[in-house]
Design an enzyme around this catalytic site. Structure first.
Site, PDB file in Angstrom:
ATOM      1  CG  HIS A 144      -1.912   1.048   1.694  1.00  0.00           C
ATOM      2  ND1 HIS A 144      -1.869   2.541   1.873  1.00  0.00           N
ATOM      3  CD2 HIS A 144      -3.436   1.026   1.495  1.00  0.00           C
ATOM      4  CE1 HIS A 144      -2.918   2.849   1.907  1.00  0.00           C
ATOM      5  NE2 HIS A 144      -3.731   2.450   1.934  1.00  0.00           N
ATOM      6  CG  ASP A 162       0.605  -2.165   5.834  1.00  0.00           C
ATOM      7  OD1 ASP A 162      -0.565  -2.540   6.949  1.00  0.00           O
ATOM      8  OD2 ASP A 162       0.684  -1.718   5.088  1.00  0.00           O
ATOM      9  CD  GLN A 222      -7.089  -4.964   3.894  1.00  0.00           C
ATOM     10  OE1 GLN A 222      -7.763  -5.068   3.554  1.00  0.00           O
ATOM     11  NE2 GLN A 222      -7.195  -3.348   3.147  1.00  0.00           N
ATOM     12  CE  LYS A 240      -7.421  -0.710   6.220  1.00  0.00           C
ATOM     13  NZ  LYS A 240      -8.204   0.230   4.566  1.00  0.00           N
ATOM     14  CB  CYS A 262      -3.700   3.440  -1.686  1.00  0.00           C
ATOM     15  SG  CYS A 262      -4.903   4.588  -1.230  1.00  0.00           S
TER      16      CYS A 262
HETATM   17  C1  LIG Z   1      -2.362  -2.780   3.535  1.00  0.00           C
HETATM   18  C2  LIG Z   1      -3.029  -1.462   4.408  1.00  0.00           C
HETATM   19  N1  LIG Z   1      -1.907  -0.784   4.447  1.00  0.00           N
HETATM   20  C3  LIG Z   1      -2.321   0.464   4.940  1.00  0.00           C
HETATM   21  C4  LIG Z   1      -3.400   1.302   5.199  1.00  0.00           C
HETATM   22  C5  LIG Z   1      -2.918   2.941   5.143  1.00  0.00           C
HETATM   23  O1  LIG Z   1      -4.579   2.127   6.512  1.00  0.00           O
HETATM   24  P1  LIG Z   1      -4.776   3.583   6.681  1.00  0.00           P
HETATM   25  O2  LIG Z   1      -5.802   4.605   5.778  1.00  0.00           O
HETATM   26  O3  LIG Z   1      -6.136   3.742   7.640  1.00  0.00           O
HETATM   27  O4  LIG Z   1      -4.103   4.795   7.110  1.00  0.00           O
HETATM   28  C6  LIG Z   1      -4.729   0.488   3.954  1.00  0.00           C
HETATM   29  C7  LIG Z   1      -5.761   0.744   4.641  1.00  0.00           C
HETATM   30  O5  LIG Z   1      -6.443   1.744   3.359  1.00  0.00           O
HETATM   31  C8  LIG Z   1      -4.432  -0.704   4.169  1.00  0.00           C
HETATM   32  O6  LIG Z   1      -5.286  -1.313   3.017  1.00  0.00           O
END
Ligand SMILES: Cc1ncc(COP(=O)(O)O)c(C=O)c1O
Lengths: 408, 147
Positions: A123, A199, A202, A225, A367
């Site tokens: 991401h 990270d 998910q 989430k 993203c």
């Molecule tokens: C794999 C992953 N990493 C990071 C994020 C970032 O999360 P947040 O938007 O809650 O900061 C997301 C969510 O969009 C994600 O799916």
């Protein structure tokens, strides 16, 4: 035990909303999840009856608020099997948690020529801060490529890891649904002398998490989430690494002392929690953690394997070559998040047509633009399923997809 | 609620299926690139400006039916027109899309022709950015052309 999805659906008020007289089919939980009544109540109840600052005042109301707030920290530590509650740090989202690690750890430990290993399925939150360190420090990025079915290609992992200082990767792809072998990746990183940053955005909401079994060094995820409110992210880190890390944001709460000529930092976790946090949201996240634990994360995972099996089988049986579903075909290797291409219809148009049936999917690059380029697409449509989704809803997605062909 | 027939009018789908002026132009024509950061749509607009006239215009890139058809209709509407008139058309179109930001008056006498079909996009606010992507990129290309 299998999940009683009908009864779970009763817990989520929004799932009973009719839009234009039709039920809502919410298939965007990889983006953000819906909230059960217990979380809504925790938020409302605290706002109505218990709102107060934390950590600062002697009166009873503030002491209660502090207890509730710290209660979430303790619950989260247990939820991810962290050895110590003060290793759990609250941020404003997972993005900030990743920035905290990357910037604080990176600035303290990385200089020109040092290398970080990432993967092609990250991401932007686990790419852009590293790019910022490239600009600031002259560090170098290396990438683990993917196999044709959207798994990490680990055939050269050991040589990719040579000389690497940090390996930062997602536990599950938000585009492909691929679940990565986190434990194996952490072990490989450590063997090469690198730290492992996971990270967990998910996977943490969808399956049991054990940071000690993973043997990770840092893990990040987001409240919104996992049935909790937005506005809260979580960083877990090994105590000794967090102790050694310089602070990220400076201000109130994170200091032991401030003088005209400098400051000293507070102990963990306050050291990384500058300013007033999202008090009510953190407290309501505690209710979400409790809700998920009562259902059982292993049961949620089993439900999602069943959902994946059904979605993969039913969509391919119905649409054959007209649908391309990205990522692994084995439901054991993936979460119930499906990016797909359908009959050459642009994802934006597809999601617009699906919206006529109240089927909520995400269209876009999710993203993850580097991954989209590798998939050869500017965008995909993505349907993601969670604990409250049913096979009937998967059928409604399929019916709605069929109706898109009438227009394009 | 707004129905899909408001959005996907036949003329729009026609421009989507058979885009006009798709392609590239060589120098002395200039180009600009536009992105819709929300959905990843990309577009490149090429313009050839001679003596204050947009003598030729092309576009390429990829995107949804709204961004592609809007760009296609735009190229048909502006080709061969003086830059001043092109800018007035852009202004009128952006005003129809409710995103005209500057205060100067819109030339109400201008006929947008086929472009009027995109009116329905306004009922789908997230798609306005799709419809205007090519237009904002055209303005960038004109700036690059010194206009
Ligand atoms: C794999 C992953 N990493 C990071 C994020 C970032 O999360 P947040 O938007 O809650 O900061 C997301 C969510 O969009 C994600 O799916």
């Amino acid at each position: 035990m299998s999940l009683d999805v009908a009864s779970i659906r009763q817990d989520f008020p929004v799932l009973h909303r009719l839009i234009n007289d039709k039920p809502l089919v919410y298939l965007d939980s990889a983006n953000t999840s819906q909230k059960p009544q217990v979380v809504i109540d925790a938020l409302a109840n605290f706002m109505s009856n218990g709102y107060a600052p934390i950590n600062r005042s002697a009166y009873q109301l503030a002491a209660e608020a502090t207890d509730l707030f710290e209660g979430t920290r303790t619950a989260l530590a247990k939820f991810i099997n962290a050895p110590k509650a003060h290793e759990v740090i609250f941020t404003k989202n997972a993005t900030e948690a990743l920035n905290l690690v990357i910037m604080s750890w990176g600035r303290a430990n990385m200089n020109a020529g040092d290398t970080v290993l990432l993967t092609h399925m990250e991401h932007h939150a686990n790419i852009v801060p590293w790019h910022m360190l490239v600009a600031e420090r002259g560090i170098q990025l290396r990438w683990v490529p993917l196999t044709s079915d959207g798994q990490l290609d680990l055939s050269n992992l050991d040589s990719l890891l040579q000389g690497v200082k940090a390996f930062s990767f997602t536990s599950m792809s938000n585009v492909l649904g691929t679940i990565n072998p986190v434990q194996q990746l952490c072990a490989a990183a450590h063997k090469a002398g690198a730290i492992a940053i996971v990270d967990g955005c998910q996977s943490v909401p969808h399956q049991p998490t054990d940071v000690q079994a993973w043997d990770a060094d840092f893990v990040t995820f987001s409240s919104h989430k996992m049935c909790g409110p937005s506005g809260v992210g979580v960083l877990w880190g090994r105590e000794e690494l967090l102790e050694a890390l310089p602070p990220f944001l400076g201000g109130g709460n994170m200091i032991a002392d401030v003088r005209l000529d400098g400051f000293t930092t507070a102990e963990l976790p306050a050291k990384f929690e500058a300013g007033t946090p999202a008090i009510a949201e953190v407290i309501a996240l505690g209710a979400a953690v409790n809700y998920l634990e009562n259902l059982g994360m292993a049961n949620i995972r089993r439900h999602e394997i069943e959902m994946s099996t059904y979605v993969l089988n039913s969509l391919t049986a119905r649409f054959g070559d007209d649908i391309t579903i990205h990522g692994p075909t084995n439901p054991e290797l993936r979460g119930a998040t499906f990016s797909f291409a359908f009959r050459g219809i642009h994802p934006h148009d597809l999601s617009q047509v699906l919206d006529q049936s109240n089927v909520c999917v995400r269209a876009g690059h999710h993203c993850a633009k580097p991954l989209m380029r590798i998939l050869g697409a500017n965008a995909t449509a993505r349907a993601s399923f969670y604990l409250y989704n049913t096979q009937q809803e998967a059928d409604m997605l399929a019916d709605a997809l069929d109706s898109a062909s009438d227009i394009f | 609620m707004a129905g899909l027939e408001d959005l996907y009018r036949e003329i729009i789908l026609d421009h989507y299926r058979t885009p006009r002026n798709r392609g590239e132009l060589d120098a002395p024509a200039v180009s600009a690139e536009g992105h819709n950061p929300l959905c990843g749509d990309e577009i490149r607009i090429f313009v050839d400006v001679q003596n204050g006239i947009v003598t030729d215009v092309r576009f390429n890139g990829s995107g949804c039916s709204i961004s592609q058809s809007s760009a296609s209709m735009m190229t048909s509407a502006i080709k061969g027109k003086p830059v001043e008139q092109v800018k007035a058309i852009v202004k009128k179109f952006k005003s129809m899309m409710t995103v005209d930001e500057d205060e100067s008056p819109v030339d109400e006498s201008l006929n947008l022709g086929d472009l009027e079909a995109l009116q329905g996009v306004v009922k789908f606010p997230v798609r306005i950015k799709c419809a205007t992507l090519g237009w904002n990129t055209l303005l960038d290309a004109l700036t690059t052309a010194g206009q």
